[in-house]
Design an enzyme around this catalytic site. Sequence first.
Site, mmCIF file in Angstrom:
data_model
loop_
_atom_site.group_PDB
_atom_site.id
_atom_site.type_symbol
_atom_site.label_atom_id
_atom_site.label_comp_id
_atom_site.label_asym_id
_atom_site.label_seq_id
_atom_site.Cartn_x
_atom_site.Cartn_y
_atom_site.Cartn_z
ATOM 1 N N TRP A 163 -6.466 4.844 -0.992
ATOM 2 C CA TRP A 163 -6.003 6.258 -0.965
ATOM 3 C C TRP A 163 -5.614 6.628 -2.387
ATOM 4 C CZ3 TRP A 163 -1.873 5.156 -4.192
ATOM 5 C CH2 TRP A 163 -1.385 3.656 -4.131
ATOM 6 N N LYS A 187 -14.629 5.100 6.501
ATOM 7 C CA LYS A 187 -13.174 4.774 6.989
ATOM 8 C C LYS A 187 -12.216 4.912 5.841
ATOM 9 C CE LYS A 187 -10.151 2.484 7.580
ATOM 10 N NZ LYS A 187 -8.686 2.971 6.933
ATOM 11 N N GLU A 265 -14.272 -4.237 -4.465
ATOM 12 C CA GLU A 265 -13.535 -3.823 -5.686
ATOM 13 C C GLU A 265 -12.037 -4.017 -5.455
ATOM 14 O OE1 GLU A 265 -13.250 0.059 -8.702
ATOM 15 O OE2 GLU A 265 -13.848 0.255 -6.644
ATOM 16 N N LEU A 266 -11.471 -5.159 -5.937
ATOM 17 C CA LEU A 266 -10.303 -5.555 -5.488
ATOM 18 C C LEU A 266 -9.241 -5.219 -6.635
ATOM 19 C CD1 LEU A 266 -11.395 -8.695 -3.600
ATOM 20 C CD2 LEU A 266 -11.279 -6.340 -2.745
ATOM 21 N N CYS A 299 -6.454 0.792 -10.282
ATOM 22 C CA CYS A 299 -6.727 -0.768 -10.473
ATOM 23 C C CYS A 299 -6.866 -0.892 -11.808
ATOM 24 C CB CYS A 299 -7.774 -1.168 -9.576
ATOM 25 S SG CYS A 299 -8.998 0.088 -9.438
ATOM 26 N N GLU A 398 -0.017 -7.427 -9.946
ATOM 27 C CA GLU A 398 -0.428 -5.927 -10.443
ATOM 28 C C GLU A 398 0.911 -5.154 -9.890
ATOM 29 O OE1 GLU A 398 -3.771 -4.648 -8.042
ATOM 30 O OE2 GLU A 398 -4.381 -3.048 -9.656
HETATM 31 P P1 ADP Z 1 -3.663 -0.743 -0.452
HETATM 32 O O1 ADP Z 1 -2.956 -1.988 -0.245
HETATM 33 O O2 ADP Z 1 -3.856 -0.483 -1.576
HETATM 34 O O3 ADP Z 1 -3.192 0.221 0.692
HETATM 35 P P2 ADP Z 1 -5.544 -1.878 1.432
HETATM 36 O O4 ADP Z 1 -6.370 -3.086 1.245
HETATM 37 O O5 ADP Z 1 -4.430 -2.121 2.458
HETATM 38 O O6 ADP Z 1 -5.008 -1.385 0.226
HETATM 39 O O7 ADP Z 1 -6.128 -0.797 2.136
HETATM 40 C C1 ADP Z 1 -7.471 -0.274 1.860
HETATM 41 C C2 ADP Z 1 -8.346 0.354 2.943
HETATM 42 O O8 ADP Z 1 -8.425 -0.528 3.596
HETATM 43 C C3 ADP Z 1 -7.671 1.496 3.823
HETATM 44 O O9 ADP Z 1 -8.927 2.294 4.229
HETATM 45 C C4 ADP Z 1 -7.140 0.689 4.773
HETATM 46 O O10 ADP Z 1 -6.991 1.421 6.155
HETATM 47 C C5 ADP Z 1 -8.062 -0.574 4.913
HETATM 48 N N1 ADP Z 1 -7.825 -1.623 5.473
HETATM 49 C C6 ADP Z 1 -6.799 -2.239 5.581
HETATM 50 N N2 ADP Z 1 -6.805 -3.640 6.418
HETATM 51 C C7 ADP Z 1 -7.823 -3.550 6.860
HETATM 52 C C8 ADP Z 1 -8.545 -4.439 7.728
HETATM 53 N N3 ADP Z 1 -8.112 -5.469 8.132
HETATM 54 N N4 ADP Z 1 -10.058 -3.986 8.205
HETATM 55 C C9 ADP Z 1 -10.466 -3.107 7.785
HETATM 56 N N5 ADP Z 1 -9.837 -2.309 6.839
HETATM 57 C C10 ADP Z 1 -8.808 -2.477 6.402
#
Ligand code: ADP
Length: 556
Positions: A163, A187, A265-266, A299, A398
């Site tokens: 987001w 997605k 990219e984490l 990030c 972070e």
């Molecule tokens: P943040 O903590 O920055 O919100 P997330 O990693 O939770 O980041 O989310 C990043 C993206 O990954 C979003 O599009 C979210 O909907 C998606 N997402 C979160 N959990 C899962 C999952 N288990 N499988 C697939 N997509 C996921």
Amino acid sequence: MDSSTSSPLAALADASLLKTQALINGEWVSGKTTFAVSDPATGAHLADVANLGEQETEAAIAAANKAWIGWRTKTAKERGAILLRWQQLLMKHADDLARIMTAEQGKPLAEAKGEVVYGASFIDWFAEEAKRVYGETIPTTDNNKRYLVIKQSMGVCAAITPWNFPLAMITRKVAPALAAGCTVIIKPAEATPLTALAVAELAQRAGMPAGVLNVLTADAEASIAVGKVICDSDVVRHLSFTGSTEVGRILMRQCAPTVKKLSLELGGNAPFIVFDDADLDSAVEGAMVSKYRNAGQTCVCANRIYVQAGVYDAFVEKLAAKVATLKVGNGFDAGVNVGPLIEEAALVKVETHVADALALGARLLAGGKRAEGLGGTQFFEATLLADATPQMLCSREETFGPVAPVFKFKTEDEVVALATQQHPRALGHGVGDVGFHLGHGGGVDQRALLHAVLQAIADLEAGHRGAELVGKGLVNLLMHIDAVGADAGLAGIAELGNDRAFDSGVQVGVFKHDEGGIAAQLQRKLLDGGRRLRIQQAANLGGAGEAELAHDRVAR
Ligand code: ADP
């Protein structure tokens, strides 16, 4: 424009950009249910968006696979023409796209407009680049054989996006894939689907054939199911993800059975280092941009600011004066530089980091608490903490918010250890599985950039600091892809991801305007030192890591 008018989306010049259905096979589809999207600045409801699940994901994968044949058999020039039209439409509708983005994400309108331009720049870059996807011939020891490498599109690619950059993270992932002849499934994050859908609507208007670009919207729970179907699918050949480290791990595990190509990219924990001989005004400028952009929710944000003892007090004083000028508020209001945080959990994390730092002896020089009276509950004051220490949470985790902890250091060796110890795997363990990201936080001079690069390479390759240090100054060593522009430089630090920048030694991104200056110097230094280095001088490294994802190497 200010935020006192009704819905920020009521003022769109082109209301048909506001889509709430998902896009599968060129059709706008509703799910069985919907989920609400709200404005983080006000909490106001913005829209109800289609909430898709497993069945629709299967349908999107099938549609993308079917569309692949037609798309890949177009020439790169033909695909490029559609992509260029798409890019032009994004630019034409930049104001509306920025408005949608600020409404659902919260970033100041000017930042949102900047993201539209930045995001669009990936599309024309890769539209052109696909014409130059050259193969290779390889010498052989056997006269009966000829080795020829061709590059071709690999099939359906999926992009799960975050987001914090609701538009650019999509275009950066899908533009190279589409340009190369792959079809895509996006997605988007549940907090920011409206930007993704508007971008998809413009792709439709640009003439993207049905099934080539699909968008699956889903709430947090349904995203898990959608992600699982994508990972399990044999048809989906590649998954590109930007998001949290925890989710990255889950996706990696889920992709193992199909041995899917992955680019992750984490999370980051970027150190920002200021040496005694830095130009302090430039250093403060760089720190401001690096720390407070997007309310600290990127990030590549400087998570830890290390300042050498000789300039520590002066730097902190100058930084405090600048932080005091930041205006927190609704991204639509004039003069606002720091918008709301994305959700309540983000505020809780920031509060926890601040409380922990204060309990362990940090000095609060600005902010420190939720900002009240701004028309919403998700604002946090621009915060500055001096005298931070490695024991504090903000040093290890972070923060992802507008909090700048400043640490004092004495020697270069000390700061290199401090800056890197947070990533035990990141430095000093060989090049194979690590890299580093070098970012340009604004106002960073090239001497400093070179210094940082050399030092980190020395650590990486020799396991100790052996490189001749070229100079000192402000160094902004970020452990992530820098998002300054389509021409931003990058290399990468390990845990952050596994994109191809790391698979064949250290790669160093240099800036487009550099004209080879840094690249040439680096190459000389490293060759002198007997090190291998691939310097990528492509003007657009921001997406280069994604580019090859769209290709399989095929030897014939
Ligand atoms: P943040 O903590 O920055 O919100 P997330 O990693 O939770 O980041 O989310 C990043 C993206 O990954 C979003 O599009 C979210 O909907 C998606 N997402 C979160 N959990 C899962 C999952 N288990 N499988 C697939 N997509 C996921």
